[in-house]
Design an enzyme around this catalytic site. Structure first.
Site, mmCIF file in Angstrom:
data_model
loop_
_atom_site.group_PDB
_atom_site.id
_atom_site.type_symbol
_atom_site.label_atom_id
_atom_site.label_comp_id
_atom_site.label_asym_id
_atom_site.label_seq_id
_atom_site.Cartn_x
_atom_site.Cartn_y
_atom_site.Cartn_z
ATOM 1 N N CYS A 96 0.773 -1.182 -0.044
ATOM 2 C CA CYS A 96 0.024 0.188 -0.024
ATOM 3 C C CYS A 96 1.093 1.226 -0.129
ATOM 4 C CB CYS A 96 -0.783 -0.021 1.275
ATOM 5 S SG CYS A 96 -2.092 1.170 1.317
ATOM 6 N N CYS A 100 0.446 4.683 6.948
ATOM 7 C CA CYS A 100 -0.178 4.420 8.251
ATOM 8 C C CYS A 100 0.838 3.760 9.472
ATOM 9 C CB CYS A 100 -1.463 3.629 8.191
ATOM 10 S SG CYS A 100 -2.365 4.406 6.863
ATOM 11 N N CYS A 103 0.364 -0.045 10.258
ATOM 12 C CA CYS A 103 -0.092 -1.112 9.351
ATOM 13 C C CYS A 103 0.922 -2.106 8.744
ATOM 14 C CB CYS A 103 -0.994 -0.193 8.333
ATOM 15 S SG CYS A 103 -1.736 -1.654 7.058
ATOM 16 N N CYS A 140 -16.905 -8.385 5.467
ATOM 17 C CA CYS A 140 -16.334 -6.984 5.205
ATOM 18 C C CYS A 140 -15.056 -7.583 4.539
ATOM 19 C CB CYS A 140 -15.688 -6.750 6.571
ATOM 20 S SG CYS A 140 -17.125 -6.295 7.810
ATOM 21 N N CYS A 171 -19.793 -5.339 3.576
ATOM 22 C CA CYS A 171 -18.963 -4.114 4.058
ATOM 23 C C CYS A 171 -17.711 -4.248 3.473
ATOM 24 C CB CYS A 171 -18.799 -4.327 5.621
ATOM 25 S SG CYS A 171 -17.642 -2.809 6.222
ATOM 26 N N CYS A 231 -19.164 2.814 8.672
ATOM 27 C CA CYS A 231 -18.538 2.145 9.599
ATOM 28 C C CYS A 231 -17.233 2.838 9.867
ATOM 29 C CB CYS A 231 -18.303 0.705 9.291
ATOM 30 S SG CYS A 231 -17.089 -0.385 10.460
ATOM 31 N N ARG A 303 -17.793 -2.100 17.895
ATOM 32 C CA ARG A 303 -17.294 -3.270 17.704
ATOM 33 C C ARG A 303 -16.026 -3.476 18.576
ATOM 34 N NH1 ARG A 303 -16.841 -3.613 12.254
ATOM 35 N NH2 ARG A 303 -18.913 -4.593 12.319
HETATM 36 N N1 SAM Z 1 -6.829 0.661 3.224
HETATM 37 C C1 SAM Z 1 -7.953 0.922 3.548
HETATM 38 C C2 SAM Z 1 -7.870 1.982 4.585
HETATM 39 O O1 SAM Z 1 -7.081 2.316 5.199
HETATM 40 O O2 SAM Z 1 -8.840 2.653 4.736
HETATM 41 C C3 SAM Z 1 -8.483 -0.347 4.354
HETATM 42 C C4 SAM Z 1 -8.014 -1.449 5.351
HETATM 43 S S1 SAM Z 1 -7.302 -0.625 6.781
HETATM 44 C C5 SAM Z 1 -6.274 -1.831 7.053
HETATM 45 C C6 SAM Z 1 -8.414 -0.545 8.073
HETATM 46 C C7 SAM Z 1 -8.278 -0.314 9.393
HETATM 47 O O3 SAM Z 1 -7.666 -1.175 10.082
HETATM 48 C C8 SAM Z 1 -7.324 1.039 9.589
HETATM 49 O O4 SAM Z 1 -8.085 2.113 9.384
HETATM 50 C C9 SAM Z 1 -6.956 0.849 11.073
HETATM 51 O O5 SAM Z 1 -7.948 1.392 11.854
HETATM 52 C C10 SAM Z 1 -7.402 -0.792 11.268
HETATM 53 N N2 SAM Z 1 -5.720 -1.325 11.511
HETATM 54 C C11 SAM Z 1 -4.828 -1.530 10.498
HETATM 55 N N3 SAM Z 1 -3.953 -2.126 11.040
HETATM 56 C C12 SAM Z 1 -4.078 -2.347 12.326
HETATM 57 C C13 SAM Z 1 -3.366 -2.831 13.629
HETATM 58 N N4 SAM Z 1 -2.088 -3.128 13.463
HETATM 59 N N5 SAM Z 1 -3.831 -2.627 14.733
HETATM 60 C C14 SAM Z 1 -5.063 -2.269 15.007
HETATM 61 N N6 SAM Z 1 -6.050 -1.787 13.895
HETATM 62 C C15 SAM Z 1 -5.430 -1.775 12.753
HETATM 63 FE FE1 SF4 Z 2 -3.044 1.355 3.214
HETATM 64 FE FE2 SF4 Z 2 -2.869 -0.097 5.617
HETATM 65 FE FE3 SF4 Z 2 -3.004 2.390 5.672
HETATM 66 FE FE4 SF4 Z 2 -5.127 1.076 4.930
HETATM 67 S S1 SF4 Z 2 -4.260 1.274 7.175
HETATM 68 S S2 SF4 Z 2 -4.315 2.647 3.734
HETATM 69 S S3 SF4 Z 2 -3.823 -0.790 4.063
HETATM 70 S S4 SF4 Z 2 -1.243 1.363 4.934
#
Ligand code: SAM
Ligand code: SF4
Ligand code: DTB
Length: 384
Positions: A96, A100, A103, A140, A171, A231, A303
């Site tokens: 990606c 973040c 992530c 989802c 979702c 959500c 949730r």
């Molecule tokens: N890429 C899309 C986005 O960021 O909107 C969708 C997938 S993203 C993985 C969805 C959410 O998962 C993130 O916004 C975050 O809140 C949660 N998330 C991701 N990695 C995480 C982690 N290591 N621990 C807890 N929550 C996590």
């Molecule tokens: Fe990409 Fe992870 Fe951020 Fe979603 S949360 S935009 S998958 S880096």
């Protein structure tokens, strides 16, 4: 106007107590009344004018008072022993462009995760079918995208249509959406769109630099305006303070409409990400966050989301008592571990919790009929 806690609750509390009359309770101690009176929220009132100070006052209540109050709100709006179950699938993993800090899927971090292409539509539908058989009512689908590319939308739309035809709620979480994207997803029958604000606006830039808080709110507004359910929640345990947690909840609760679903994730610390070694949140503070979310968004599903594998049964039980009424089921979330159906079955039996079933509305019956027709159709195609 200040309303004493529980002032409007009598009828609602006895609703879930079967034939037993509501027990007589002693009046609370004077100090308790003062603290509870300082925050206005009768159990069914849906407010959009929360202040940070009010939310923080809730968060700082003595723990049992906060939980008592959250449970009152919960009982006024939901059956407290029913939990909605969703199943996640990563339809496009890793690589990606966003950064973040939490992530595993960001190309900016060395998490060691192998990236993969968008999954085949039929495989997604097969996975959803298995999830339904295991008890999930909502499916989802998540993609590691900043936003979907135009060339991916046909497949994504086909996934929504195929999963919906099984009689499941759908979702998706695909990153930021354009006006065209929301129309296509809505027309495909997408029920919910997940897009988290993640944390407070103030803490956000410490976690993500490649898109702004305003970008996130824009996508949420587009989803809402298109008529889909929202959500949206966030992550706690990223090194933020209590003010950031309550500020995030104020942002969500002061949206024009509350998100129907509010995922509260506990950070899963992923090796190789910037947040890999951040200090863990105290579980009591996690439970407080759930309780405040329940009180501020009384009719939303809250949730208990990522991070359950790290939580004791007792912590999870407190989260359910604080008003959490939705979980992700299955052994994986998107890339990280989740307790799985066997462990959850044991926990649910211990706590007397049950899965919330979808209402047998005409729509769903029609969808189930459509699903049978579709699968018969697919067999026919396969046999010809
Ligand atoms: N890429 C899309 C986005 O960021 O909107 C969708 C997938 S993203 C993985 C969805 C959410 O998962 C993130 O916004 C975050 O809140 C949660 N998330 C991701 N990695 C995480 C982690 N290591 N621990 C807890 N929550 C996590
Ligand atoms: Fe990409 Fe992870 Fe951020 Fe979603 S949360 S935009 S998958 S880096
Ligand atoms: C949400 O708030 N949590 C889910 C869902 N929305 C998409 C994702 C949790 C991801 C946990 C880390 C992983 O599996 O990679």
């Amino acid at each position: 106007m200040a309303v004493a806690a529980g002032a409007d609750d009598g009828a609602n509390i006895s609703r879930w107590e079967g034939a037993s009359p509501r027990p007589e309770t002693s009046p609370p101690m004077a100090s308790t009344v003062t603290k509870l009176d300082s925050v206005r929220n009768p159990s069914r009132e849906v407010r959009h004018d929360w202040t940070l100070a009010e939310a923080r006052a809730l968060y700082d209540l003595p723990f049992t008072e906060l939980l008592f109050r959250a449970q009152q709100v919960h009982r006024a709006n939901f059956d407290p022993n029913k939990v909605q179950m969703s199943r996640l699938l990563s339809i496009k993993t890793g690589g990606c462009a966003e950064d973040c800090g939490y992530c595993s899927q960001s190309a900016h971090h060395a998490s060691g995760l192998k990236a993969s292409k968008l999954m085949e539509v039929q495989r997604v539908i097969e996975e959803a079918r298995k999830a339904k058989a295991a008890g999930a009512t909502r499916y989802c689908m998540g993609a590691a995208w900043r936003s979907p590319k135009a060339r991916d939308m046909d497949a994504v739309v086909a996934m929504v249509e195929g999963v919906k035809a099984l009689g499941m709620e759908t979702c998706m979480t695909l990153g930021m959406l354009s006006d065209d994207d929301v129309v296509r997803l809505r027309d495909a029958g997408l029920d919910y769109y997940n897009h988290n604000v993640d944390t407070s606006e103030a803490y956000y830039s410490k976690v993500i630099t490649t898109r702004t808080y305003a970008d996130r709110l824009d996508t949420l507004a587009r989803v809402r305006d298109a008529g889909m359910k929202v959500c949206s929640g966030g992550i706690v345990g990223m090194g933020e303070g209590a003010d950031d947690r309550v500020d995030m909840l104020v942002t969500l609760a002061n949206l024009d409409e509350h998100p129907e679903s509010v995922p509260i994730n506990m950070l899963i610390a992923i090796p190789g990400t910037p947040l890999a070694n951040v200090e863990k949140i105290d579980p009591i503070d996690f439970v407080r966050t759930i309780a405040v979310a329940r009180i501020m968004m009384p009719k939303s599903f809250v949730r208990l989301s990522a991070g359950r594998t790290e939580m004791s049964d007792e912590t999870q039980a407190l989260c359910f008592f604080a008003g959490a009424n939705s979980i992700f089921v299955g052994v994986t979330l998107l890339t990280a571990e989740n307790p799985g159906e066997d462990k959850d079955a044991v926990l649910f039996a211990k706590l007397g919790l049950e899965a919330l079933e979808l209402p047998a509305s005409e729509d769903h019956l029609q969808e189930a009929g459509h699903a049978r027709a579709c699968s018969a159709g697919h067999r026919d195609v396969g046999q010809s």
